[in-house]
Design an enzyme around this catalytic site. Structure first.
Site, PDB file in Angstrom:
ATOM      1  N   SER A   1       0.825  -1.213   0.000  1.00 58.04           N
ATOM      2  CA  SER A   1       0.000   0.000   0.000  1.00 58.04           C
ATOM      3  C   SER A   1       0.858   1.261   0.000  1.00 58.04           C
ATOM      4  O   SER A   1       1.936   1.285   0.587  1.00 58.04           O
ATOM      5  CB  SER A   1      -0.881   0.000   1.256  1.00 58.04           C
ATOM      6  OG  SER A   1      -1.419   1.279   1.489  1.00 58.04           O
TER       7      SER A   1
ATOM      8  N   TYR B   1      -2.273   5.473  -4.219  1.00 56.31           N
ATOM      9  CA  TYR B   1      -3.324   6.459  -3.979  1.00 56.31           C
ATOM     10  C   TYR B   1      -2.850   7.748  -4.645  1.00 56.31           C
ATOM     11  O   TYR B   1      -1.709   8.171  -4.424  1.00 56.31           O
ATOM     12  CB  TYR B   1      -3.510   6.725  -2.484  1.00 56.31           C
ATOM     13  CG  TYR B   1      -4.349   5.702  -1.759  1.00 56.31           C
ATOM     14  CD1 TYR B   1      -5.592   5.301  -2.251  1.00 56.31           C
ATOM     15  CD2 TYR B   1      -3.917   5.150  -0.557  1.00 56.31           C
ATOM     16  CE1 TYR B   1      -6.371   4.382  -1.567  1.00 56.31           C
ATOM     17  CE2 TYR B   1      -4.696   4.235   0.135  1.00 56.31           C
ATOM     18  CZ  TYR B   1      -5.924   3.857  -0.377  1.00 56.31           C
ATOM     19  OH  TYR B   1      -6.689   2.959   0.296  1.00 56.31           O
TER      20      TYR B   1
ATOM     21  N   THR C   1      -5.832   2.555  -6.958  1.00 52.11           N
ATOM     22  CA  THR C   1      -7.088   2.460  -6.207  1.00 52.11           C
ATOM     23  C   THR C   1      -7.985   3.651  -6.526  1.00 52.11           C
ATOM     24  O   THR C   1      -7.569   4.808  -6.408  1.00 52.11           O
ATOM     25  CB  THR C   1      -6.799   2.381  -4.694  1.00 52.11           C
ATOM     26  OG1 THR C   1      -6.033   1.199  -4.465  1.00 52.11           O
ATOM     27  CG2 THR C   1      -8.082   2.312  -3.878  1.00 52.11           C
TER      28      THR C   1
ATOM     29  N   LYS D   1      -8.312  -0.795  -9.194  1.00 50.75           N
ATOM     30  CA  LYS D   1      -8.944  -1.394  -8.002  1.00 50.75           C
ATOM     31  C   LYS D   1     -10.111  -0.546  -7.505  1.00 50.75           C
ATOM     32  O   LYS D   1      -9.993   0.680  -7.432  1.00 50.75           O
ATOM     33  CB  LYS D   1      -7.879  -1.500  -6.896  1.00 50.75           C
ATOM     34  CG  LYS D   1      -8.383  -2.023  -5.569  1.00 50.75           C
ATOM     35  CD  LYS D   1      -7.226  -2.279  -4.619  1.00 50.75           C
ATOM     36  CE  LYS D   1      -7.676  -2.966  -3.350  1.00 50.75           C
ATOM     37  NZ  LYS D   1      -8.304  -2.060  -2.396  1.00 50.75           N
TER      38      LYS D   1
ATOM     39  N   HIS E   1     -13.625  -2.121  -1.321  1.00 49.65           N
ATOM     40  CA  HIS E   1     -12.633  -1.767  -0.309  1.00 49.65           C
ATOM     41  C   HIS E   1     -12.927  -2.489   1.014  1.00 49.65           C
ATOM     42  O   HIS E   1     -12.720  -1.950   2.102  1.00 49.65           O
ATOM     43  CB  HIS E   1     -12.633  -0.251  -0.094  1.00 49.65           C
ATOM     44  CG  HIS E   1     -11.280   0.349   0.169  1.00 49.65           C
ATOM     45  ND1 HIS E   1     -10.548   1.000  -0.788  1.00 49.65           N
ATOM     46  CD2 HIS E   1     -10.522   0.399   1.295  1.00 49.65           C
ATOM     47  CE1 HIS E   1      -9.416   1.444  -0.253  1.00 49.65           C
ATOM     48  NE2 HIS E   1      -9.376   1.072   1.014  1.00 49.65           N
TER      49      HIS E   1
HETATM   50  C1  LIG Z   1      -7.099  -2.379   7.488  1.00 51.89           C
HETATM   51  C2  LIG Z   1      -7.276  -2.200   6.005  1.00 51.89           C
HETATM   52  C3  LIG Z   1      -6.516  -1.246   5.344  1.00 51.89           C
HETATM   53  C4  LIG Z   1      -6.631  -1.104   3.967  1.00 51.89           C
HETATM   54  N1  LIG Z   1      -5.825  -0.233   3.302  1.00 51.89           N
HETATM   55  C5  LIG Z   1      -5.872  -0.157   1.957  1.00 51.89           C
HETATM   56  C6  LIG Z   1      -4.949   0.650   1.241  1.00 51.89           C
HETATM   57  O1  LIG Z   1      -4.075   1.275   1.816  1.00 51.89           O
HETATM   58  N2  LIG Z   1      -5.081   0.701  -0.108  1.00 51.89           N
HETATM   59  C7  LIG Z   1      -6.047   0.006  -0.787  1.00 51.89           C
HETATM   60  O2  LIG Z   1      -6.123   0.094  -2.002  1.00 51.89           O
HETATM   61  N3  LIG Z   1      -6.897  -0.778  -0.123  1.00 51.89           N
HETATM   62  C8  LIG Z   1      -6.834  -0.894   1.222  1.00 51.89           C
HETATM   63  N4  LIG Z   1      -7.687  -1.730   1.879  1.00 51.89           N
HETATM   64  C9  LIG Z   1      -8.651  -2.546   1.120  1.00 51.89           C
HETATM   65  C10 LIG Z   1      -8.026  -3.877   0.753  1.00 51.89           C
HETATM   66  O3  LIG Z   1      -7.041  -3.717  -0.238  1.00 51.89           O
HETATM   67  C11 LIG Z   1      -9.070  -4.869   0.203  1.00 51.89           C
HETATM   68  O4  LIG Z   1      -9.796  -4.243  -0.815  1.00 51.89           O
HETATM   69  C12 LIG Z   1     -10.030  -5.331   1.295  1.00 51.89           C
HETATM   70  O5  LIG Z   1      -9.345  -5.589   2.500  1.00 51.89           O
HETATM   71  C13 LIG Z   1     -10.735  -6.592   0.837  1.00 51.89           C
HETATM   72  O6  LIG Z   1     -11.665  -7.015   1.766  1.00 51.89           O
HETATM   73  P1  LIG Z   1     -11.376  -8.142   2.883  1.00 51.89           P
HETATM   74  O7  LIG Z   1     -10.577  -7.470   3.955  1.00 51.89           O
HETATM   75  O8  LIG Z   1     -12.739  -8.517   3.321  1.00 51.89           O
HETATM   76  O9  LIG Z   1     -10.599  -9.255   2.216  1.00 51.89           O
HETATM   77  C14 LIG Z   1      -7.572  -1.895   3.271  1.00 51.89           C
HETATM   78  C15 LIG Z   1      -8.335  -2.848   3.944  1.00 51.89           C
HETATM   79  C16 LIG Z   1      -8.184  -3.012   5.296  1.00 51.89           C
HETATM   80  C17 LIG Z   1      -8.987  -4.069   6.001  1.00 51.89           C
END
Ligand SMILES: Cc1cc2nc3c(=O)[nH]c(=O)nc-3n(C[C@H](O)[C@H](O)[C@H](O)COP(=O)(O)O)c2cc1C
Length: 387
Positions: free
Chosen positions: A107, A130, A156, A252, A276
């Site tokens: 990330s 981002y 994203t 994404k 997300h």
């Molecule tokens: C704690 C957390 C932080 C996240 N941070 C980012 C991020 O920095 N960039 C991003 O594109 N998605 C981020 N996401 C989304 C994840 O990439 C992903 O889409 C999501 O976790 C998928 O769902 P799941 O946790 O149910 O598998 C984050 C998700 C979580 C749970």
């Protein structure tokens, strides 16, 4: 040491071992958390077709995502603040992924920097971007990802503004944690986490601190997002970023067939059907429900991946059978990391792999690449009738 057989076992251990602020950060969705809940409960509505007397020897879960060989089509999703769930978390997760043979996505909002992860791994990883208002910062971070040998840019699109997650505000989420009395009392019970953090120098946003100019307070995710993220990101800008990057591009956060078609027009190599993890637009449909209509809209014109709600190999199988070529796990590996560091991420991948392999066999298939709608029993109104 408890016997771990499911992703939920890892979640419980994560909760016990990691400061409340960071466990809550992972285990929450925006506003009412309806979409967060439905991401997982909608998977449960889909059932599997048991088939028998089929040769199940010589099975394989090996596949490809964006032309890259993978031991199973399950990548690690980009997750911000991973290095706060466990010391050097991004490095540990990347190493676990590399050993397992699945892609790791770093990330923008990571604690370990692009260079840190590159230094500790051999295989190329993917970098998630981002888009910030500061163009110089964006150009610079793209160049850093190229220099580090990243083999895909994951752009994203569903977080130009932050969906409110109540717990983060109530806990005063920052990286590193600000030492208020409630935080200190909670940290005192998490000695394992504290020992790790004392031994590492990586406790801030490694891709940002020292690289972005005029950043007021990078420790607070919500205020930094509000100040820095580019509200004007649109398809023209995406096309320009694609040119700047010049390599494989994964978009994404696509949750609508119309946006998926736009992604095809702009020439993306893959899209990730995702909300997300229920952290942004609360009230949106689950990603698994939106997947079939998006696959139908774009066909083979772009590789379709999905995430949001995957907690088991059965979930992975369902997504693949509904047309996804690849999947991602977010929380499922973060639980493992918070529970047991690198070993926990490997455990999460092992659990999911075993479940995927066995489920595939019991559905009468030997090759993950052959999974299709025929292995599922999907309720007729699964996608819903929405006006
Ligand atoms: C704690 C957390 C932080 C996240 N941070 C980012 C991020 O920095 N960039 C991003 O594109 N998605 C981020 N996401 C989304 C994840 O990439 C992903 O889409 C999501 O976790 C998928 O769902 P799941 O946790 O149910 O598998 C984050 C998700 C979580 C749970």
């Amino acid at each position: 040491m408890p016997v771990i057989t499911t992703i939920d076992d890892l979640r419980r251990l994560h909760k016990r071992r990691t400061p409340k602020m960071f466990y809550d950060y992972a285990e929450s969705g925006s506003w009412t958390e309806q979409t967060f809940r439905e991401n997982t409960s909608d998977f449960d509505q889909i059932r599997l077709r048991q088939r028998v007397a089929v040769d199940m020897s010589g099975r394989t879960t090996a596949s490809q995502m964006i032309g890259q060989d993978v031991a199973m089509p399950v990548a690690l999703a980009p997750v911000g603040l991973t290095g706060m769930q466990h010391a050097d978390g991004e490095i540990k997760a990347a190493k676990a992924a590399e050993k397992f043979g699945v892609p790791f996505t770093l990330s923008t909002m990571s604690i370990c920097s692009i260079e840190d992860v590159a230094e500790h791994t051999k295989e190329p990883f993917w970098f998630q971007l981002y888009v910030m208002q500061d163009e110089e910062f964006v150009d610079n971070i793209i160049a850093r990802a190229k220099n580090a040998g990243c083999s895909a840019l994951v752009l994203t699109l569903d977080l130009q503004i932050l969906g409110q997650r109540h717990k983060d505000l109530k806990n005063g989420l920052t990286a590193p944690p600000k030492l208020t009395l409630p935080t200190m009392l909670n940290l005192a019970t998490k000695w394992r986490w504290g020992m790790g953090m004392l031994q590492t120098k990586r406790r801030q946003f490694g891709n940002i601190v020292g690289h972005a100019k005029g950043v007021g307070d990078a420790s607070s995710l919500s205020s930094w997002t509000a100040e820095q993220f580019d509200l004007r990101l649109d398809w023209d800008k995406i096309a320009k970023l694609k040119e700047k990057w010049g390599g494989k591009l994964i978009l994404k956060g696509i949750l609508d067939p119309e946006d998926a078609k736009k992604a095809v027009e702009v020439g993306a190599d893959a899209i990730i059907v995702s909300n997300h993890g229920g952290r942004q637009l609360d009230g949106a449909l689950s990603a698994i429900r939106m997947l079939p209509s998006i696959v139908a809209a774009v066909g083979d014109q772009v590789e379709v991946h999905m995430d949001s709600g995957i907690r088991s190999g059965q979930d992975v199988l369902k997504a693949l059978a509904l047309g996804a070529k690849g999947t991602y796990i977010g929380r499922a590996y973060i639980y493992g990391l918070g529970a047991m560091g690198q070993e926990g991420v490997t455990k999460a991948l092992d659990v999911i792999h075993k479940e995927l392999d066995t489920t595939m066999a019991l559905c009468g298939r030997r090759d993950v690449k052959t999974l299709d709608r025929e292995v599922l029993l999907v309720p007729e109104d699964f996608e819903g009738r929405w006006a």
